[in-house]
Design a protein around this motif. Sequence first.
Motif, PDB file in Angstrom:
ATOM      1  N   THR A 183      45.126 -32.100  26.417  1.00 50.57           N
ATOM      2  CA  THR A 183      46.259 -31.541  27.131  1.00 50.57           C
ATOM      3  C   THR A 183      46.438 -29.944  26.999  1.00 50.57           C
ATOM      4  O   THR A 183      45.888 -29.396  26.180  1.00 50.57           O
ATOM      5  CB  THR A 183      47.545 -32.445  26.392  1.00 50.57           C
ATOM      6  N   ILE A 184      47.368 -29.532  27.686  1.00 46.75           N
ATOM      7  CA  ILE A 184      47.602 -28.032  27.758  1.00 46.75           C
ATOM      8  C   ILE A 184      48.998 -27.944  27.265  1.00 46.75           C
ATOM      9  O   ILE A 184      50.037 -28.388  28.209  1.00 46.75           O
ATOM     10  CB  ILE A 184      47.351 -27.529  28.916  1.00 46.75           C
TER      11      ILE A 184
ATOM     12  N   LEU B  81      46.823 -32.281  31.285  1.00 48.95           N
ATOM     13  CA  LEU B  81      46.201 -31.172  31.984  1.00 48.95           C
ATOM     14  C   LEU B  81      46.069 -31.703  33.360  1.00 48.95           C
ATOM     15  O   LEU B  81      45.825 -32.799  33.688  1.00 48.95           O
ATOM     16  CB  LEU B  81      44.720 -31.280  31.333  1.00 48.95           C
ATOM     17  N   SER B  82      46.421 -30.816  34.297  1.00 49.62           N
ATOM     18  CA  SER B  82      46.803 -31.251  35.813  1.00 49.62           C
ATOM     19  C   SER B  82      46.041 -30.245  36.492  1.00 49.62           C
ATOM     20  O   SER B  82      46.336 -29.050  36.656  1.00 49.62           O
ATOM     21  CB  SER B  82      48.314 -31.169  36.033  1.00 49.62           C
TER      22      SER B  82
ATOM     23  N   GLY C 168      40.367 -31.552  15.982  1.00 48.95           N
ATOM     24  CA  GLY C 168      40.628 -33.026  15.830  1.00 48.95           C
ATOM     25  C   GLY C 168      39.278 -33.557  15.847  1.00 48.95           C
ATOM     26  O   GLY C 168      38.266 -33.258  16.253  1.00 48.95           O
ATOM     27  N   GLY C 169      39.266 -34.937  15.415  1.00 51.75           N
ATOM     28  CA  GLY C 169      37.915 -35.979  15.354  1.00 51.75           C
ATOM     29  C   GLY C 169      37.669 -36.039  16.822  1.00 51.75           C
ATOM     30  O   GLY C 169      38.440 -35.929  17.515  1.00 51.75           O
TER      31      GLY C 169
ATOM     32  N   LEU D 136      43.587 -34.102  21.853  1.00 49.24           N
ATOM     33  CA  LEU D 136      43.537 -32.516  21.501  1.00 49.24           C
ATOM     34  C   LEU D 136      44.425 -31.692  22.705  1.00 49.24           C
ATOM     35  O   LEU D 136      44.180 -32.008  23.783  1.00 49.24           O
ATOM     36  CB  LEU D 136      42.014 -31.994  21.577  1.00 49.24           C
ATOM     37  N   ASP D 137      45.282 -30.856  21.909  1.00 48.07           N
ATOM     38  CA  ASP D 137      46.049 -30.079  22.600  1.00 48.07           C
ATOM     39  C   ASP D 137      45.521 -28.575  22.579  1.00 48.07           C
ATOM     40  O   ASP D 137      45.552 -28.297  21.338  1.00 48.07           O
ATOM     41  CB  ASP D 137      47.541 -30.237  22.136  1.00 48.07           C
ATOM     42  N   PHE D 138      45.532 -28.257  23.783  1.00 46.57           N
ATOM     43  CA  PHE D 138      45.145 -26.661  23.741  1.00 46.57           C
ATOM     44  C   PHE D 138      46.242 -25.736  24.036  1.00 46.57           C
ATOM     45  O   PHE D 138      47.253 -26.247  25.084  1.00 46.57           O
ATOM     46  CB  PHE D 138      44.054 -26.306  24.978  1.00 46.57           C
ATOM     47  N   SER D 139      46.791 -24.718  23.136  1.00 49.40           N
ATOM     48  CA  SER D 139      47.539 -23.844  23.534  1.00 49.40           C
ATOM     49  C   SER D 139      46.849 -22.423  23.157  1.00 49.40           C
ATOM     50  O   SER D 139      46.190 -22.348  22.053  1.00 49.40           O
ATOM     51  CB  SER D 139      48.958 -23.968  22.927  1.00 49.40           C
TER      52      SER D 139
END
Length: 691
Positions: free
Chosen positions: A333-334, A339-340, A370-371, A376-379
Amino acid sequence: MSNDDFPTDNTAVVTCGLPYANGDLHVGHLRGYTSADTFNRALRKLGQQTAYVCGSDMHGTPIAVNAEKAGVSPEEFALDYHEQYEETFPRFNIEFDNYGHTHDETNTETTQSIVRKLEDEGYVYEKEIKVAWDPVEDQPLPDRYVEGTCPYCGEQARGDECDEGCGRHLEPGEIEDPVSSVTGNPAEYRERPHKFFEVSELSDYLTEFLDDLQGTSNAKNQPREWIESGLQDWCITRDLDWGIDYPGENPENLVLYVWVDAPIEYISSTKQYSEKVGKDEYDWENVWRDDDGEIIHVIGRDIIQHHTIFWPAMLHVAEYNAPRAICATGFVTINGKGLSTSRNRAIWAQEYLDEGFHPDLLRYYLTTMGGFQQDLDFSWDRFQERVNGELVGTVGNFLYRSLLFAQRNFGGTPAADLSAEVEARIEAAIADFTDAVNEYEIRRAGDAAVKLAQFGNEYIQQHEPWKLDDEEAAPVIRDCVQIAKAVTLLIEPITPGKAEQAWDQFAGEGDVHEVTVDAALEPPAAEFDEPTELFEKVEDERVAELNEKLAERVAEAEDDEDESESDDTAGDDEADVSDELEPLLDSRIDFDDFQELDIRVGRIESAEPIEDSDKLAKLSVDIGVETRQVVAGIKQLHDLDELPGTKVVLLANMEKAELFGVESNGMVLAAGEEADLLTTHGDAEPGTKVR
């Protein structure tokens, strides 16, 4: 394959789910490819003979449709993206030993050979099926362009998959109330002969396969539900002009379903690597044909079914080896939102490179945040935090200060013995790294390197060599240079470019990418040049600028009313799964709504299976004021005999429901696809409200 710990005496291959040649790469895609590359490098660090292979997925409906829109042939359209991927992956230090594509001669021959073997063994039959037909265009509708209702769960679904509900693979004609997504007209079904692979006859084999399978728990546990519910035979042909032709007589001009030839590219790409280097160096048959090949697949969790049911079934009948391990990664995700690609809420691969960041920084974030199976969130803020805190502040700081002191005061490594304390600490780090690799936990492998660097910083700070004379400082700095060498080797799989730079700085012998962890305790070079700092801080102003750019892009895309949903998924013939998370992540409730939820601590008093149900169990749960009967879908995921006495969290004001004739009065809360039951950290008594 074996179940022995790595390194084994067998030949290994690591693969990653094929990128679908239909759109640009973004960080969601890069997570899988960097993870698989890291794991392959880590195997080599242990001394395992291995190769990393992949290729572009060139076939399928979206490519054919988008090629027609672009006015080019499907082959030309897909090859453009294939070439783009070939150029992009090395720029992220993703080093495939071979990168092919599914439309090349090797894969065509291998695919048709395997399908002929399935026929010869009696596992393929022909059946008339109802094929979706667009009455306006008077042409068959590929499953991807049919929408309707899932017959199993009632959710909105595509013709080939319930992508918004239960996630099941759907055979042609199973979907209810079909509609053409091309014209919006109700779709008709017409009888057409198609070929089927008799997967239903292989349930016992697949159960045994899953019993032995290693990797992530989601890849091992999810398929059991599909087997228990009864496997359906698999339609392996499609009405398309683009793909690999069905072998032999083919009066209907059918092509093979993309999910037949896509995984076979793993074999084909391994063959091509073997031909490139020679069988004396690497023999593909040792992996795929002999009994002891070690095959490791890294995939997205949306394609678990294809890799744990259809793929091993094909391999078994065609007399190829089964995978040793399958590791399924979570979604990306972002900034906490899905994520789009259609809304440009993505960090594109080219965008990252254009910003001038070193690829190893992103590799480190994607592999250690993360495993494997965790979302996983990206920022950019967290990216800055990880880079500045761990790469700059811990690893980079230790390597630079140690080597700089050594070079300026001793010209290199001091002539002193390695201390027993440091030798033991390096050995422990190697053991942690080795255990992590064998447990398919690359985050822990990275932790082994970072924690060793942290120990090094504490060690040099504790001994303060700058306050000592040369004779007293020599053994301290000798220890520190040895730690630096070990850190460099252990972090190489994750940050190969920076590890190579560090290795050159203290004149390490050999190629850092080929040297194994055993060299971590070999004496460092007696002389080396003054080092430079490996990592640079990401400044606050830069992060603010990057966040503003992303926000502007997203706003611009959302304001564009003519923007249509994109099909640019690079990762097999699937929709952009991250888009599906967006409604969940965007949904918000206020505090008053939350207060309406009566969530209480409970204690399971008894648990028993519900007859005739594969998933459901009947629980008696003490919630303080009373004992509730609750039905939960945990039968296959928990040992029911061990549940009594377990603390759980229960939604007490859930509407009553009846499932399989059993009343359920409440809902037990659990996390993830493995129904990890939520519990309490302390001793909260049954009936305690969760606030």
